[in-house]
Design an enzyme around this catalytic site. Structure first.
Site, PDB file in Angstrom:
ATOM      1  N   SER A   9       0.845  -1.196   0.000  1.00 25.48           N
ATOM      2  CA  SER A   9       0.000   0.000   0.000  1.00 25.48           C
ATOM      3  C   SER A   9       0.878   1.243   0.000  1.00 25.48           C
ATOM      4  O   SER A   9       1.657   1.475   0.928  1.00 25.48           O
ATOM      5  CB  SER A   9      -0.899   0.020   1.236  1.00 25.48           C
ATOM      6  OG  SER A   9      -1.443   1.320   1.380  1.00 25.48           O
ATOM      7  N   HIS A  34      -1.127  -1.156  -4.264  1.00 20.63           N
ATOM      8  CA  HIS A  34      -2.437  -0.836  -3.670  1.00 20.63           C
ATOM      9  C   HIS A  34      -2.478   0.665  -3.389  1.00 20.63           C
ATOM     10  O   HIS A  34      -1.614   1.207  -2.693  1.00 20.63           O
ATOM     11  CB  HIS A  34      -2.585  -1.649  -2.383  1.00 20.63           C
ATOM     12  CG  HIS A  34      -3.896  -1.525  -1.691  1.00 20.63           C
ATOM     13  ND1 HIS A  34      -5.006  -2.267  -2.041  1.00 20.63           N
ATOM     14  CD2 HIS A  34      -4.284  -0.748  -0.647  1.00 20.63           C
ATOM     15  CE1 HIS A  34      -6.012  -1.958  -1.237  1.00 20.63           C
ATOM     16  NE2 HIS A  34      -5.606  -1.025  -0.382  1.00 20.63           N
ATOM     17  N   ASP A  36      -4.644   3.756  -1.875  1.00 16.48           N
ATOM     18  CA  ASP A  36      -5.751   4.077  -0.968  1.00 16.48           C
ATOM     19  C   ASP A  36      -6.193   5.522  -1.180  1.00 16.48           C
ATOM     20  O   ASP A  36      -5.482   6.452  -0.824  1.00 16.48           O
ATOM     21  CB  ASP A  36      -5.283   3.900   0.484  1.00 16.48           C
ATOM     22  CG  ASP A  36      -5.100   2.445   0.849  1.00 16.48           C
ATOM     23  OD1 ASP A  36      -6.084   1.696   0.792  1.00 16.48           O
ATOM     24  OD2 ASP A  36      -3.959   2.050   1.173  1.00 16.48           O
ATOM     25  N   MET A  38      -8.928   8.413  -0.337  1.00 22.17           N
ATOM     26  CA  MET A  38      -9.870   8.774   0.750  1.00 22.17           C
ATOM     27  C   MET A  38     -10.420  10.178   0.517  1.00 22.17           C
ATOM     28  O   MET A  38      -9.680  11.056   0.055  1.00 22.17           O
ATOM     29  CB  MET A  38      -9.137   8.767   2.088  1.00 22.17           C
ATOM     30  CG  MET A  38      -8.429   7.463   2.385  1.00 22.17           C
ATOM     31  SD  MET A  38      -7.479   7.570   3.910  1.00 22.17           S
ATOM     32  CE  MET A  38      -6.620   5.990   3.837  1.00 22.17           C
ATOM     33  N   HIS A  67      -8.156   1.305  -4.039  1.00 22.14           N
ATOM     34  CA  HIS A  67      -9.128   1.116  -2.964  1.00 22.14           C
ATOM     35  C   HIS A  67      -9.793   2.454  -2.681  1.00 22.14           C
ATOM     36  O   HIS A  67      -9.168   3.357  -2.124  1.00 22.14           O
ATOM     37  CB  HIS A  67      -8.377   0.572  -1.738  1.00 22.14           C
ATOM     38  CG  HIS A  67      -9.211   0.357  -0.525  1.00 22.14           C
ATOM     39  ND1 HIS A  67      -8.655   0.046   0.703  1.00 22.14           N
ATOM     40  CD2 HIS A  67     -10.554   0.391  -0.329  1.00 22.14           C
ATOM     41  CE1 HIS A  67      -9.627  -0.099   1.585  1.00 22.14           C
ATOM     42  NE2 HIS A  67     -10.781   0.131   0.995  1.00 22.14           N
ATOM     43  N   MET A  69     -12.093   4.790  -0.827  1.00 22.78           N
ATOM     44  CA  MET A  69     -12.834   5.080   0.401  1.00 22.78           C
ATOM     45  C   MET A  69     -13.521   6.424   0.190  1.00 22.78           C
ATOM     46  O   MET A  69     -13.124   7.462   0.715  1.00 22.78           O
ATOM     47  CB  MET A  69     -11.866   5.077   1.595  1.00 22.78           C
ATOM     48  CG  MET A  69     -11.412   3.649   1.940  1.00 22.78           C
ATOM     49  SD  MET A  69      -9.850   3.566   2.826  1.00 22.78           S
ATOM     50  CE  MET A  69      -8.726   3.555   1.428  1.00 22.78           C
ATOM     51  N   MET A 137     -11.580  -6.016   5.380  1.00 21.70           N
ATOM     52  CA  MET A 137     -10.724  -5.058   6.089  1.00 21.70           C
ATOM     53  C   MET A 137     -10.385  -5.613   7.470  1.00 21.70           C
ATOM     54  O   MET A 137     -11.268  -6.033   8.227  1.00 21.70           O
ATOM     55  CB  MET A 137     -11.423  -3.706   6.256  1.00 21.70           C
ATOM     56  CG  MET A 137     -11.634  -2.907   4.978  1.00 21.70           C
ATOM     57  SD  MET A 137     -10.122  -2.491   4.078  1.00 21.70           S
ATOM     58  CE  MET A 137      -9.196  -1.548   5.303  1.00 21.70           C
ATOM     59  N   PHE A 143      -6.526   4.915   7.939  1.00 20.17           N
ATOM     60  CA  PHE A 143      -5.155   5.183   8.374  1.00 20.17           C
ATOM     61  C   PHE A 143      -4.300   3.925   8.233  1.00 20.17           C
ATOM     62  O   PHE A 143      -4.769   2.825   8.531  1.00 20.17           O
ATOM     63  CB  PHE A 143      -5.129   5.629   9.848  1.00 20.17           C
ATOM     64  CG  PHE A 143      -5.925   6.891  10.073  1.00 20.17           C
ATOM     65  CD1 PHE A 143      -5.318   8.136   9.924  1.00 20.17           C
ATOM     66  CD2 PHE A 143      -7.270   6.827  10.388  1.00 20.17           C
ATOM     67  CE1 PHE A 143      -6.057   9.300  10.098  1.00 20.17           C
ATOM     68  CE2 PHE A 143      -8.021   7.988  10.562  1.00 20.17           C
ATOM     69  CZ  PHE A 143      -7.416   9.234  10.419  1.00 20.17           C
ATOM     70  N   ASP A 175      -6.706  -6.488   4.167  1.00 18.53           N
ATOM     71  CA  ASP A 175      -6.035  -5.180   4.168  1.00 18.53           C
ATOM     72  C   ASP A 175      -6.104  -4.551   5.551  1.00 18.53           C
ATOM     73  O   ASP A 175      -7.188  -4.334   6.081  1.00 18.53           O
ATOM     74  CB  ASP A 175      -6.757  -4.291   3.134  1.00 18.53           C
ATOM     75  CG  ASP A 175      -6.181  -2.884   3.027  1.00 18.53           C
ATOM     76  OD1 ASP A 175      -5.096  -2.626   3.569  1.00 18.53           O
ATOM     77  OD2 ASP A 175      -6.833  -2.050   2.364  1.00 18.53           O
ATOM     78  N   GLY A 177      -2.871  -3.740   8.737  1.00 19.85           N
ATOM     79  CA  GLY A 177      -2.071  -4.324   9.811  1.00 19.85           C
ATOM     80  C   GLY A 177      -1.435  -5.659   9.471  1.00 19.85           C
ATOM     81  O   GLY A 177      -1.024  -6.398  10.376  1.00 19.85           O
ATOM     82  N   GLY A 197       1.097  -2.084   3.956  1.00 15.25           N
ATOM     83  CA  GLY A 197       1.734  -0.782   3.811  1.00 15.25           C
ATOM     84  C   GLY A 197       2.994  -0.700   4.626  1.00 15.25           C
ATOM     85  O   GLY A 197       4.117  -0.854   4.122  1.00 15.25           O
ATOM     86  N   SER A 198       2.817  -0.493   5.939  1.00 10.25           N
ATOM     87  CA  SER A 198       3.966  -0.308   6.831  1.00 10.25           C
ATOM     88  C   SER A 198       4.944  -1.472   6.764  1.00 10.25           C
ATOM     89  O   SER A 198       6.172  -1.261   6.755  1.00 10.25           O
ATOM     90  CB  SER A 198       3.480  -0.165   8.276  1.00 10.25           C
ATOM     91  OG  SER A 198       2.348   0.656   8.334  1.00 10.25           O
TER      92      SER A 198
END
Ligand code: DX5
Ligand code: ZN
Length: 215
Positions: A9, A34, A36, A38, A67, A69, A137, A143, A175, A177, A197-198
């Site tokens: 992400s 990916h 995101d 928003m 994605h 949102m 999710m 976030f 998606d 964590g 992501g992280s």
């Protein structure tokens, strides 16, 4: 079990160095990117939008898994296609997700449907035949960097059983964590597309991080 595909992400990337960040994960074996998007209404945050996707499209061949949102995605579908998105995933919490999915397909884009942690996975069931991916999710959207919610695994199992029961060939994406501690659980629950992501962009060695997630 086949190995899942990994979609880093971009939300966790260094936005001042996007091309280098994208090259880093592509070289590390990422399957999709990916993105995101928003709107500050569907989720309480604003990320990036069309001009960024357009720029990203110019520097990578990777499939852009977008994605959305957004409270009202439909008016923007042509613009996302024009910018270079390959697939658009929207949320089952929208007032008429079936109509949004139909509009996405009308534009010859792949479509996905997502459920938030508080939404029963059965909200996806009426739409499964229309989908190219189904997204569970594992954090509240909005976030990056949040802790994985393990209740998502039961939803993935339930969804995998329903997909098998209907004889569909529909990948399940998860998606939020996702990291080295929970990727194996995600895979064995039946997720075939892992968004991270992280755990990828903030890793000292993204190629190794991707390999670990893939298992
Ligand atoms: C949250 C996004 C996720 C998020 C994942 O709204 O949908 O894609 O960026 O980031 P990590 O892997 O850091 O939770
Ligand atoms: Zn996402």
């Amino acid at each position: 079990m086949t190995h899942p595909k990994i979609a880093p992400s971009l939300l966790a990337a260094d936005f001042a160095r996007l091309a280098a960040e994208i090259d880093k994960v592509a070289a590390g074996g990422a399957d999709f990117l990916h993105l995101d998007v928003m709107d500050g209404h569907f989720v309480p945050n604003i990320s990036f939008g069309l001009p960024v996707i357009e720029s990203v499209r110019k520097v990578t061949e990777m499939e852009l898994d977008t994605h959305l949102m957004l409270v009202d995605p439909v008016p923007f579908i042509p613009a996302f296609k024009e910018a270079g998105s390959d697939s658009l995933t929207v949320h089952a919490e929208l007032s008429d997700p079936g109509a949004v999915l139909a509009a996405i397909r009308d534009h010859d884009l792949k479509c996905g449907l997502a459920v938030n942690p508080g939404t029963p996975v059965a909200a996806l069931f009426p739409h499964l035949e229309q989908l190219d991916l189904a997204l569970v999710m594992s954090v509240e959207p909005g976030f990056g960097g949040q802790a994985f919610q393990p209740q998502a695994l039961d939803k993935v199992r339930t969804l995998a059983a329903e997909i098998a029961h209907r004889g569909l060939d529909l990948p399940i994406q998860i998606d939020g964590g996702i990291n080295a501690d929970n990727a194996a659980d995600c895979r064995s629950a039946g997720a075939q597309l892992l968004v991270a992501g992280s755990a990828v962009f903030r890793a000292p060695d993204p190629a190794q991080a991707i390999a670990v997630l893939r298992g």
